[in-house]
Design an enzyme around this catalytic site. Structure first.
Site, mmCIF file in Angstrom:
data_model
loop_
_atom_site.group_PDB
_atom_site.id
_atom_site.type_symbol
_atom_site.label_atom_id
_atom_site.label_comp_id
_atom_site.label_asym_id
_atom_site.label_seq_id
_atom_site.Cartn_x
_atom_site.Cartn_y
_atom_site.Cartn_z
ATOM 1 N N GLN A 3 41.866 39.206 44.949
ATOM 2 C CA GLN A 3 41.989 37.349 44.683
ATOM 3 C C GLN A 3 41.067 36.769 43.993
ATOM 4 O OE1 GLN A 3 45.872 36.381 44.271
ATOM 5 N NE2 GLN A 3 45.590 34.607 43.421
ATOM 6 N N SER B 293 42.375 42.779 50.216
ATOM 7 C CA SER B 293 43.176 42.755 50.231
ATOM 8 C C SER B 293 43.894 43.125 48.655
ATOM 9 C CB SER B 293 43.647 40.884 49.522
ATOM 10 O OG SER B 293 44.523 40.538 49.104
ATOM 11 N N LEU B 294 44.131 42.243 47.668
ATOM 12 C CA LEU B 294 44.324 43.423 46.175
ATOM 13 C C LEU B 294 43.508 44.471 45.972
ATOM 14 C CD1 LEU B 294 45.732 43.172 43.572
ATOM 15 C CD2 LEU B 294 44.196 41.650 42.847
ATOM 16 N N ARG C 158 53.661 43.176 43.924
ATOM 17 C CA ARG C 158 53.233 42.294 44.882
ATOM 18 C C ARG C 158 52.727 40.553 44.472
ATOM 19 N NH1 ARG C 158 48.080 41.328 46.669
ATOM 20 N NH2 ARG C 158 47.859 41.427 49.180
ATOM 21 N N HIS D 279 48.944 35.918 53.772
ATOM 22 C CA HIS D 279 48.376 36.757 54.800
ATOM 23 C C HIS D 279 48.481 35.837 56.229
ATOM 24 C CE1 HIS D 279 46.011 40.012 52.729
ATOM 25 N NE2 HIS D 279 45.767 38.989 51.486
ATOM 26 N N GLN E 111 50.050 44.463 55.040
ATOM 27 C CA GLN E 111 48.728 44.060 54.518
ATOM 28 C C GLN E 111 49.402 42.600 54.546
ATOM 29 O OE1 GLN E 111 46.921 43.662 50.775
ATOM 30 N NE2 GLN E 111 45.670 45.131 51.299
#
Length: 771
Positions: A9, A87-88, A112, A192, A240
């Site tokens: 993202q 991340s993603l 998510r 996060h 995560q």
């Protein structure tokens, strides 16, 4: 050697995926069916201005990354040698490694994105020009320990995450550092970080409905900056959400593993820019004799009753590849996932609100599960504290509430359970129970249901503190049929709940309480934990439970060595107690904390338990600097050897009244009689021995109140529940800033304890067989 990198993202842009949707029309159609809208229209036109919204951004990026990957494989005719995603982007890395298919990945990303979009009151900021240690030190020094490091993008580019108000408070702190830039990001959630624990918990449950495979090529995880373990794909993906993205270390790991070419697959060039900075400012992370985690654990698999110590390779001083233990993966992964925790570490309840709502909130923000200490508090105070907790923990952080068995007042247990159910308290720590009670069983059974797969789902969890096998057996068994029938007849539970009660134990999980502060049977962890693990396994098999009951260890845990020993024995989690009483957040007086700060392991002793005085139960208490243990034991001896206060010889009676109580027996009885329930008052009038017990029990309440208030004149009578764990903790931190309790914060000391336990295990594993 080629590594593909997938962006996350922040890389979205209008027009991304141009040409890809036509080339992969079937996949685009599949995406539209899953999402319920046209992903092509969203990416190429964005007519409703939704592309920047998390719940739309994440699925759109996943689709474009995936189609970009398929295009590159078609054009190059080869797959990469390794993959990683920011991340993603990690979902695309797993897709490229065949750990999941396109549709599965999109369904997971959709969920998510929806969960992360629900995050409110959070914020993030980029810190440029400082390394991780400098940032952590500055946050700690400035009292901003509620902020987490979220993204370690490059050696001098880090993103921090926390409550919006804290992120704003941090701005002037960082702006004072001349070499630093501080940029607040346009996000609504503390991604996060510990504040995403609620989202992590719900996402982990969602993951259970999918089948994920072991990656076919190395995938480097954000959480560990090491290869995915083949047996921990779901756990790592769930972790995560709350863990930092270790991107800089990920690239260094890939460089050290021999990857020479890196290709960013997806829109934008954010990762390419970061790669350039990492190569310029950091060295490759070279690990000799690296063990391949994609094919299984690096050490022999444990016995079924033991949790796995999740591990990763590390470079030892001698250069040989060894096994490093990761603090976030100590204990049971399922336990951490189910309770939404960063660490398999619980902060046990302490009575009279010593485990205050502030302490429990601080534990939750640190990724730990704390329990509100409700013992001895009136229901209205408990309700107020739960309300404050819920107002403070707005990001879904974990918390629990204590339920202490009260043999003198069953109605109090009922009142508290009513309160917990009314306020939707999902986790209770049950302590001091010697038998199951209707109130406790009602709490556990309320809300039972069967899901679509036929599995019984419990809304309320009980973590039972036990030290005796017979009590553990009761908690590890289904609720007694007679008790269930009684609750059903009273209308306290439904017929469906009564029927389902036969299929699950009263306790969701179990804490083995060895010798500890407060109520204790003086058990030894090395005998207690293995015994309870075997008992758990036997009763699970006997009753045919489908879920796993986790067994934790409590009592005597004040140093990393003690915590490490518990995990090695097979504990799924650890519970700290005494060490938390000597922290800033603990709800006791400064005078008590001053006393506790200086004790050693020999400075505690045993005394009768005031709430179970007649039963001979014992508590472990502070001995150094106070007379309470000696006086309390004297009172119990008098109670055992006499049938009434009138039987005491005059000298003894005078000593107790003038020196211990500083009140006459008649004055005390008059004070307490007015507050007794009618039945109890009638019994006291008829039974002189019971009246003596009531008068003696007054001293225990009085000594506790004196300690909580910090009364200087009542100091010698302070009753302070405490075990030798605090003495060992004091010795561990001696000579450091934590020697002064005013620098001890509950989240910090428990996190340090678990991290040092992991480091200790790493050193011990490395040293095995070397001497």
């Amino acid at each position: 050697m080629v590594a593909y990198l997938f962006p996350g993202q922040g890389s979205q842009q209008l027009g991304m995926g141009e040409g890809l949707f036509d080339d992969f029309a079937e996949l685009a159609e599949t995406a539209d069916e899953i999402l319920g809208y046209s992903v092509r229209t969203l990416c190429l036109e964005d007519p409703d201005q939704r592309l920047s919204l998390t719940q739309y951004t994440q699925p759109a990026l996943y689709v474009v990354n995936a189609l970009s990957y398929y295009r590159r494989v078609e054009e190059s005719g080869r797959r990469p040698d390794a993959v990683a995603g920011h991340s993603l982007g990690e979902y695309n890395a797993l897709l490229a490694a065949d750990a999941l298919d396109f549709a599965t990945g999109l369904k997971l990303v959709k969920k998510r994105g929806e969960l992360m979009a629900q995050a409110r009151n959070g914020g993030m900021a980029a810190v440029l020009g400082m390394d991780e240690k400098e940032i952590r030190d500055l946050l700690q020094e400035s009292g901003l320990d509620g902020i987490d490091v979220a993204n370690l993008n490059a050696p001098a580019q880090t993103v921090i995450s926390g409550l919006r108000e804290d992120i704003e408070r941090a701005r002037p702190v960082f702006e004072k550092v001349g070499s630093c830039r501080y940029v607040v990001l346009n996000v609504s959630g503390a991604f996060h970080s510990r504040y995403m624990a609620g989202a992590q918990h719900e996402f982990a449950a969602h993951l259970d409905g999918f089948e994920l495979r072991a990656p076919e090529i190395p995938v480097v995880a954000n959480v560990t900056a090491r290869r995915y373990r083949s047996d921990e794909v779901k756990e790592t993906l769930a972790a995560q959400i709350t863990s930092a993205v270790k991107w800089s270390e990920t690239i260094r790991y890939l460089l050290g593993g021999g990857e020479e070419e890196f290709v960013e697959v997806g829109p934008g060039r954010v990762l390419t820019s970061l790669l350039r900075n990492i190569k310029r400012d950091a060295e490759p992370l070279v690990l000799d004799e690296e063990e391949d985690e994609a094919t299984g654990p690096a050490v022999a698999a444990p016995a079924p009753q033991q949790p796995t110590l999740q591990q990763k390779p590390f470079a030892s001083p001698g250069g040989a590849g060894r096994t490093a233990v990761v603090a976030e993966q100590l204990g049971s992964a399922g336990f951490r996932r189910d309770y939404g925790l960063r660490y398999a570490c619980l902060v046990g309840a302490m009575y009279q609100g010593i485990a205050s709502w502030e302490l429990v909130a601080a534990a939750g923000r640190a990724g730990l599960l704390g329990f509100l200490g409700t013992g001895g508090l009136p229901p209205e105070r408990v309700e107020a504290d739960i309300t404050r907790l819920k107002q403070k923990l707005t990001g879904g952080e974990p918390f629990g509430v204590n339920l202490v068995h009260d043999p003198h007042s069953p109605q109090r247990e009922e009142q508290l359970v009513d309160l917990y159910l009314r306020h939707d308290v999902r986790t209770v720590e049950a302590s001091a129970f010697i038998a199951l009670t209707p109130a406790l069983v009602r709490y556990r059974l309320t809300g039972l249901r069967r899901d679509e797969s036929g599995q019984v789902i419990a809304r309320n969890r009980v973590i039972a503190k036990v030290s005796r096998p017979e009590v553990a057996t009761a908690f590890l068994s289904p609720a007694p049929a007679a008790l269930v029938a009684e609750l059903l007849a009273e209308g306290a539970i439904t017929a469906a709940e009564a029927e389902l009660a036969r299929e699950l134990p009263v306790a969701a999980d179990l804490t083995c309480e060895a010798d500890s502060g407060g109520h204790t049977d003086q058990g030894v962890s090395f005998s207690l934990v293995p015994t309870m693990l075997r008992l758990r396994d036997d009763l699970t098999a006997r009753h045919g439970y489908t879920g796993r009951i986790r067994v934790g260890a409590a009592g005597g845990i004040g140093t990393p060595d003690a915590a490490a020993a518990c995990f090695v024995m097979g504990a799924d989690f650890v519970v700290t107690g005494s060490i938390n009483q000597c922290t800033v957040e603990a709800g006791t007086s400064d005078l008590v904390k001053d006393l506790l700060q200086g004790i050693d392991i020999q400075d505690t002793g045993y005394a009768p338990a005031g709430d179970m005085f007649e039963y001979g139960a014992r508590v472990q208490v502070l001995r150094r600097g106070v007379l309470f243990p000696a006086r309390a034991n004297k009172l119990y001896e008098l109670y055992k050897n006499h049938e009434s206060l009138d039987e005491l010889d005059p000298a003894t009676a005078d000593q107790v009244q003038s020196r211990y109580f500083k009140k006459s027996f008649d004055e005390i009885y008059a004070d307490i009689r007015s507050g007794l329930p009618p039945q109890e008052a009638e019994r006291a009038e008829k039974d002189p021995k019971h009246r003596m017990a009531l008068v003696f029990r007054w001293y225990f309440d009085h000594s506790t109140r004196q300690a909580l208030a910090g009364s200087e004149e009542g100091r010698v009578d302070f009753q302070v529940h405490c075990g030798p764990a605090l003495g060992s903790f004091n010795q561990w931190v001696k000579g450091t800033e934590l020697e002064d309790w005013r620098h001890r914060h509950v989240g910090d000391i428990n996190e340090r304890l678990v991290r040092e336990a992991a480091a200790l295990l790493t050193r011990r594993l490395a040293a095995l067989g070397t001497d």
